[in-house]
Scaffold this motif. Structure first.
Motif, PDB file in Angstrom:
ATOM      1  N   ASP A   7       0.897  -1.136   0.000  1.00  0.00           N
ATOM      2  CA  ASP A   7       0.000   0.000   0.000  1.00  0.00           C
ATOM      3  C   ASP A   7       0.946   1.197   0.000  1.00  0.00           C
ATOM      4  N   ARG A  37       0.387   4.474  -0.057  1.00  0.00           N
ATOM      5  CA  ARG A  37      -0.097   5.784   0.379  1.00  0.00           C
ATOM      6  C   ARG A  37       0.989   6.494   1.176  1.00  0.00           C
ATOM      7  N   MET A  71      -1.049   1.974 -12.679  1.00  0.00           N
ATOM      8  CA  MET A  71      -1.721   1.614 -11.436  1.00  0.00           C
ATOM      9  C   MET A  71      -2.189   0.164 -11.497  1.00  0.00           C
ATOM     10  N   GLU A 131      -8.108  -1.524  -3.541  1.00  0.00           N
ATOM     11  CA  GLU A 131      -7.138  -0.432  -3.440  1.00  0.00           C
ATOM     12  C   GLU A 131      -6.385  -0.317  -4.770  1.00  0.00           C
ATOM     13  N   PHE A 156      -3.075   1.483  -6.742  1.00  0.00           N
ATOM     14  CA  PHE A 156      -1.792   2.111  -6.464  1.00  0.00           C
ATOM     15  C   PHE A 156      -0.748   1.641  -7.470  1.00  0.00           C
TER      16      PHE A 156
END
Length: 74
Positions: free
Chosen positions: A10, A12, A40, A47, A49
């Protein structure tokens, strides 16, 4: 179509994310493209990313991804 799944992070920004970094399950055939092209990917939990890191053994895995993966194995 491949059903192999690898763990991916993840990504973020850690300054805005309160929880620890977790890794997600992503379709294996999308990982290299994302790492090279910056596209992505979508994890099993939804999710989205770009792939920037690879998981190490023992890394924490996203719980929703684990649940979806367990259902796929049945």
């Amino acid at each position: 179509m491949s059903t192999e799944i690898l763990e991916r992070p993840d990504v973020r920004d850690s300054s805005t994310d309160q929880g620890p970094e977790v890794f997600h399950y992503v379709k294996k055939n999308k990982i290299a493209e994302s790492a090279v092209m910056g596209t992505m990917v979508e994890a099993l939990c939804g999710e989205v990313f770009p792939v920037t890191k690879s998981a190490k053994p023992g890394s924490p895995v996203c719980e929703p991804c684990k649940e979806v993966y367990a259902q796929l194995k049945k």
